[in-house]
Write an enzyme that holds these catalytic residues in place. Sequence first.
Site, PDB file in Angstrom:
ATOM      1  N   HIS A 144       0.579  -1.149   0.279  1.00  0.00           N
ATOM      2  CA  HIS A 144      -0.325   0.383   0.207  1.00  0.00           C
ATOM      3  C   HIS A 144       0.333   1.609   0.437  1.00  0.00           C
ATOM      4  O   HIS A 144       2.117   0.677   0.808  1.00  0.00           O
ATOM      5  CB  HIS A 144      -0.546   0.174   1.325  1.00  0.00           C
ATOM      6  CG  HIS A 144      -1.857  -1.161   1.782  1.00  0.00           C
ATOM      7  ND1 HIS A 144      -1.929  -2.176   2.252  1.00  0.00           N
ATOM      8  CD2 HIS A 144      -3.413  -0.814   1.306  1.00  0.00           C
ATOM      9  CE1 HIS A 144      -3.100  -2.957   2.403  1.00  0.00           C
ATOM     10  NE2 HIS A 144      -3.828  -2.490   1.923  1.00  0.00           N
ATOM     11  N   GLU A 310      -9.206 -13.206  -1.816  1.00  0.00           N
ATOM     12  CA  GLU A 310      -8.676 -13.259  -0.659  1.00  0.00           C
ATOM     13  C   GLU A 310      -9.623 -15.020  -0.235  1.00  0.00           C
ATOM     14  O   GLU A 310     -10.805 -14.822   0.427  1.00  0.00           O
ATOM     15  CB  GLU A 310      -8.515 -12.552   0.103  1.00  0.00           C
ATOM     16  CG  GLU A 310      -7.549 -12.831   1.263  1.00  0.00           C
ATOM     17  CD  GLU A 310      -7.442 -11.183   2.042  1.00  0.00           C
ATOM     18  OE1 GLU A 310      -6.415 -10.405   1.165  1.00  0.00           O
ATOM     19  OE2 GLU A 310      -7.210 -11.323   3.880  1.00  0.00           O
ATOM     20  N   HIS A 313     -10.920 -14.105   2.914  1.00  0.00           N
ATOM     21  CA  HIS A 313     -12.312 -13.297   2.905  1.00  0.00           C
ATOM     22  C   HIS A 313     -13.703 -13.831   2.224  1.00  0.00           C
ATOM     23  O   HIS A 313     -14.654 -13.744   2.441  1.00  0.00           O
ATOM     24  CB  HIS A 313     -12.069 -12.143   2.005  1.00  0.00           C
ATOM     25  CG  HIS A 313     -11.069 -11.191   2.427  1.00  0.00           C
ATOM     26  ND1 HIS A 313     -10.685  -9.734   1.503  1.00  0.00           N
ATOM     27  CD2 HIS A 313     -10.992 -10.887   3.822  1.00  0.00           C
ATOM     28  CE1 HIS A 313     -10.199  -8.984   1.975  1.00  0.00           C
ATOM     29  NE2 HIS A 313      -9.645  -9.990   3.378  1.00  0.00           N
TER      30      HIS A 313
HETATM   31  C1  XUL Z   1      -7.481  -6.550   4.234  1.00  0.00           C
HETATM   32  C2  XUL Z   1      -6.659  -7.095   3.063  1.00  0.00           C
HETATM   33  C3  XUL Z   1      -5.680  -5.996   2.375  1.00  0.00           C
HETATM   34  C4  XUL Z   1      -5.932  -5.948   0.980  1.00  0.00           C
HETATM   35  C5  XUL Z   1      -5.015  -4.499   0.746  1.00  0.00           C
HETATM   36  O1  XUL Z   1      -8.334  -7.230   4.416  1.00  0.00           O
HETATM   37  O2  XUL Z   1      -6.945  -8.375   2.162  1.00  0.00           O
HETATM   38  O3  XUL Z   1      -4.823  -5.953   2.786  1.00  0.00           O
HETATM   39  O4  XUL Z   1      -5.672  -7.544   0.271  1.00  0.00           O
HETATM   40  O5  XUL Z   1      -5.483  -3.697   0.722  1.00  0.00           O
HETATM   41 CO    CO Z   2      -5.731  -8.653   0.355  1.00  0.00          CO
END
Ligand code: XUL
Ligand code: CO
Length: 478
Positions: A144, A310, A313
């Site tokens: 980031h 992810e 997630h």
């Molecule tokens: C947060 C997440 C972040 C994103 C990038 O849950 O996964 O790190 O990958 O902002």
């Molecule tokens: Co992520």
Amino acid sequence: MMEAQKILLLLFCLNLVSSLVIAGAPPTCAANLDSKCADSDEWKGEFFPGIPKIKYEGPSSKNHLAFKWYNPEEVILGKKMKDWMRFSVAFWHTFRGTGSDPFGVPTKSWPWEDGTNSMAMAKRRMRANFEFIDKLGVDFWCFHDRDIAPDGETLKEANANLDEVVALAKELQGTKVRPLWGTAQLFSHPRYMHGAATSSEVAVYAYAAAQVKKAMEVTHYLGGENYVFWGGREGYQSLLNTDMGREIDHMANFFESAAAYKKKIGFKGNLLIEPKPQEPTKHQYDWDAATAANFLRKYGLINDFKLNIECNHATLSGHSCHHDIETARLNGLLGNIDANTGDPQVGWDTDQFLTDIGEATSIMLSVIKNGGLAPGGFNFDAKLRRESTDVEDLFIAHIVGMDTVARGLRTAAKLIEDGSLPELVRKRYQSFDSEIGQKIEAGKADFEMLEKKAMEWGEPKVPSAKQELAEMIFQSAI
Ligand code: XUL
Ligand code: CO
């Protein structure tokens, strides 16, 4: 329990960026770190002395600083392992993760950290990052904007800080290493409390756009292969004070401008949306793979974006990681995988390194069907446990994560080469290979024709699904 989880979620998010100093606070030395606080980024010798370049030694090796399954140059199903994987180190976890949590302060005190968020520290950390990457033997990293450089009193100052650190990163990268993806941090600063692209305040929308513009430029400059959007604050607390339709329209406007800017600067990589159901106490607007795909289709953005799935997630949205990867793949949207895993007993994003070989095998079955992930890859959006505090743990965690995915690839390849599982699936649908089945699949069977067939055939004979047999075959390959 629920309240505690909400607090955990909130503090986890803070933890993600825990050592970021907001706008211009003067650098200070941590009292417990001796006298290492320096305004120079110089660091004598190696950051990881005693850690060799990590090599492949094979499954019988007992060396915890060696790969047992990941052999980068070995060809599997026609492609080198390193090209299937395209592993990446996540700067925010590996170099900004502190181990703090809602009930405790940081536990990590890496020898190179001086407790500040100074420019000198940012540069020193960047040097540590590239030594780590070199020793681990990967070609990619992810960041980031605010992980790698301190924020500023003004956007101009923040951009200048970023430029200075990025120039060093470019020099340290050499010719081989590059970002798998870059992104803008649009969730930590209080200005983003109502969201970024979905904020009720137009000045925040503009600030977020400016931040993304800059982050896209530096990702492009560093030779990044993708650019990610994760909307950490894009969501709502209550629908009573929220115009949800207007906010989602704004988010689509934002993505449209990003796609236009990508073209303008000649960035060839993919733009990736990373779905998540909630973060940290909000209902989010980019929920899961299917909802993100619907959003992209509805707003005519389906050709401009792909998805970054992810695993943690996916499981938080009530799916398996494999489900969301398959959903993305079937929509032509599988762009990247943030490889991590959650704790099944904990209802928030624990971002652990993937160690489940069965899960990795399922994931790789999809990745193989997708022909790989390039220009995406596997980014370790994963962090050490709070209690893992040795420098070598950073290596061990990545090695086990890489070996797990590598083992998944080997097992998936075995299943494909053996052929019994694909054959079981083929047989299961073979009735659709018939004349009438082919008509259905070609969209040429109307209801009248099907009714006639149903009358003629009478009660269908329904065969076994052979699920346990499928599980037996799957398990015997591991
Ligand atoms: C947060 C997440 C972040 C994103 C990038 O849950 O996964 O790190 O990958 O902002
Ligand atoms: Co992520």
